[in-house]
Design a protein around this motif. Structure first.
Motif, PDB file in Angstrom:
ATOM      1  N   SER A  15       0.837  -1.190   0.000  1.00  0.00           N
ATOM      2  CA  SER A  15       0.000   0.000   0.000  1.00  0.00           C
ATOM      3  C   SER A  15       0.874   1.243   0.000  1.00  0.00           C
ATOM      4  N   PRO A  16       0.565   2.237  -0.817  1.00  0.00           N
ATOM      5  CA  PRO A  16       1.394   3.447  -0.841  1.00  0.00           C
ATOM      6  C   PRO A  16       1.263   4.285   0.430  1.00  0.00           C
ATOM      7  N   VAL A  17       0.279   4.001   1.262  1.00  0.00           N
ATOM      8  CA  VAL A  17       0.074   4.749   2.506  1.00  0.00           C
ATOM      9  C   VAL A  17       1.059   4.302   3.581  1.00  0.00           C
ATOM     10  N   LEU A  18       1.420   3.035   3.593  1.00  0.00           N
ATOM     11  CA  LEU A  18       2.227   2.470   4.673  1.00  0.00           C
ATOM     12  C   LEU A  18       3.610   3.115   4.837  1.00  0.00           C
ATOM     13  N   PRO A  19       4.371   3.381   3.769  1.00  0.00           N
ATOM     14  CA  PRO A  19       5.670   4.032   3.987  1.00  0.00           C
ATOM     15  C   PRO A  19       5.543   5.408   4.638  1.00  0.00           C
ATOM     16  N   VAL A  20       4.537   6.167   4.241  1.00  0.00           N
ATOM     17  CA  VAL A  20       4.352   7.509   4.817  1.00  0.00           C
ATOM     18  C   VAL A  20       3.950   7.406   6.282  1.00  0.00           C
ATOM     19  N   VAL A  21       3.001   6.530   6.587  1.00  0.00           N
ATOM     20  CA  VAL A  21       2.569   6.355   7.977  1.00  0.00           C
ATOM     21  C   VAL A  21       3.716   5.796   8.818  1.00  0.00           C
ATOM     22  N   SER A  22       4.506   4.904   8.254  1.00  0.00           N
ATOM     23  CA  SER A  22       5.655   4.354   8.977  1.00  0.00           C
ATOM     24  C   SER A  22       6.660   5.448   9.321  1.00  0.00           C
ATOM     25  N   ALA A  23       6.907   6.352   8.384  1.00  0.00           N
ATOM     26  CA  ALA A  23       7.834   7.457   8.650  1.00  0.00           C
ATOM     27  C   ALA A  23       7.295   8.353   9.763  1.00  0.00           C
ATOM     28  N   LEU A  24       5.996   8.644   9.745  1.00  0.00           N
ATOM     29  CA  LEU A  24       5.404   9.481  10.791  1.00  0.00           C
ATOM     30  C   LEU A  24       5.445   8.778  12.150  1.00  0.00           C
ATOM     31  N   LEU A  25       5.149   7.482  12.155  1.00  0.00           N
ATOM     32  CA  LEU A  25       5.228   6.720  13.404  1.00  0.00           C
ATOM     33  C   LEU A  25       6.660   6.680  13.931  1.00  0.00           C
ATOM     34  N   SER A  26       7.620   6.594  13.034  1.00  0.00           N
ATOM     35  CA  SER A  26       9.018   6.585  13.455  1.00  0.00           C
ATOM     36  C   SER A  26       9.405   7.919  14.087  1.00  0.00           C
ATOM     37  N   LEU A  27       8.965   9.020  13.489  1.00  0.00           N
ATOM     38  CA  LEU A  27       9.235  10.338  14.085  1.00  0.00           C
ATOM     39  C   LEU A  27       8.663  10.410  15.497  1.00  0.00           C
ATOM     40  N   GLY A  28       7.432   9.947  15.642  1.00  0.00           N
ATOM     41  CA  GLY A  28       6.798   9.958  16.959  1.00  0.00           C
ATOM     42  C   GLY A  28       7.501   9.037  17.939  1.00  0.00           C
ATOM     43  N   ALA A  29       7.951   7.866  17.483  1.00  0.00           N
ATOM     44  CA  ALA A  29       8.616   6.912  18.374  1.00  0.00           C
ATOM     45  C   ALA A  29       9.969   7.430  18.828  1.00  0.00           C
ATOM     46  N   VAL A  30      10.735   8.018  17.926  1.00  0.00           N
ATOM     47  CA  VAL A  30      12.037   8.576  18.319  1.00  0.00           C
ATOM     48  C   VAL A  30      11.843   9.743  19.280  1.00  0.00           C
TER      49      VAL A  30
END
Length: 192
Positions: free
Chosen positions: A114-129
């Motif tokens: 899904s093209p949505v998953l890489p973008v959401v993953s990047a946002l989740l990573s920003l939040g997790a860090v």
């Protein structure tokens, strides 16, 4: 003792030339061609393998699973990153890359392409860090003050974010960006 006579040499002196009593070569001069008395391979033995089935869930259900797993991985890796920052009192760039990679890999592997998953993953990573850095600050403050980490995060959260913003430098934002990039890349590559 008797000596045996050497095998007869051909007239041209080449010991590797075909001897008169040697087995004849197959027609056409191919030494690997079918020899008499051997069994031919079964029909279709060298046929190409059928194509592999499509990987990953590409539907809405697959994307929902990928998002759910990415959120869980983000929470776990934020805690691990916070523990590392709290124990070492340093921000470690490789740990931020690991956070992003794990989030993106989990999302892409279980969520499909899904093209949505890489973008959401990047946002989740920003939040997790970011959450890991806040947790690390709270752990350092808990060690210095004698309070629990939970008390610091619940009662003094505004102070923790203020300390983060005062101590944030170029490296802090670089680690956030690297983690986001790692998540985006891992989600795209693991889904392909």
């Amino acid at each position: 003792m008797t000596q045996s006579a050497p095998p007869p040499q051909p007239a041209d002196g080449n010991p590797y030339a075909q001897q008169p009593d040697a087995a004849p070569q197959p027609t056409g001069g191919n030494p690997y061609a079918q020899q008499p008395g051997t069994v031919p391979p079964p029909a279709g033995a060298f046929a190409p393998a059928p194509p592999a089935p499509a990987r990953g869930n590409t539907g809405i259900g697959g994307m929902a699973v990928g998002l759910a797993v990415a959120i869980v991985v983000a929470l776990v890796t934020a805690g691990v990153y916070g523990a590392i920052v709290g124990a070492t009192e340093y921000e470690i760039g490789y740990a931020a890359v690991g956070v992003g990679f794990l989030i993106g890999f989990a999302a892409g592997k279980l969520g499909g392409s899904s093209p949505v998953l890489p973008v959401v993953s990047a946002l989740l990573s920003l939040g997790a860090v970011y959450a890991g850095q806040l947790l690390g600050i709270a752990m350092i403050a808990a060690d210095e003050s004698g309070m629990t980490v939970t008390t610091i995060l619940t009662d003094y959260f505004d102070l923790v974010t203020e300390v983060w913003s005062e101590e944030a430098d170029v490296m802090t934002f670089l680690f956030l960006g690297i983690g986001g990039f790692a998540a985006f890349s891992a989600a795209k590559k693991s889904a392909a």
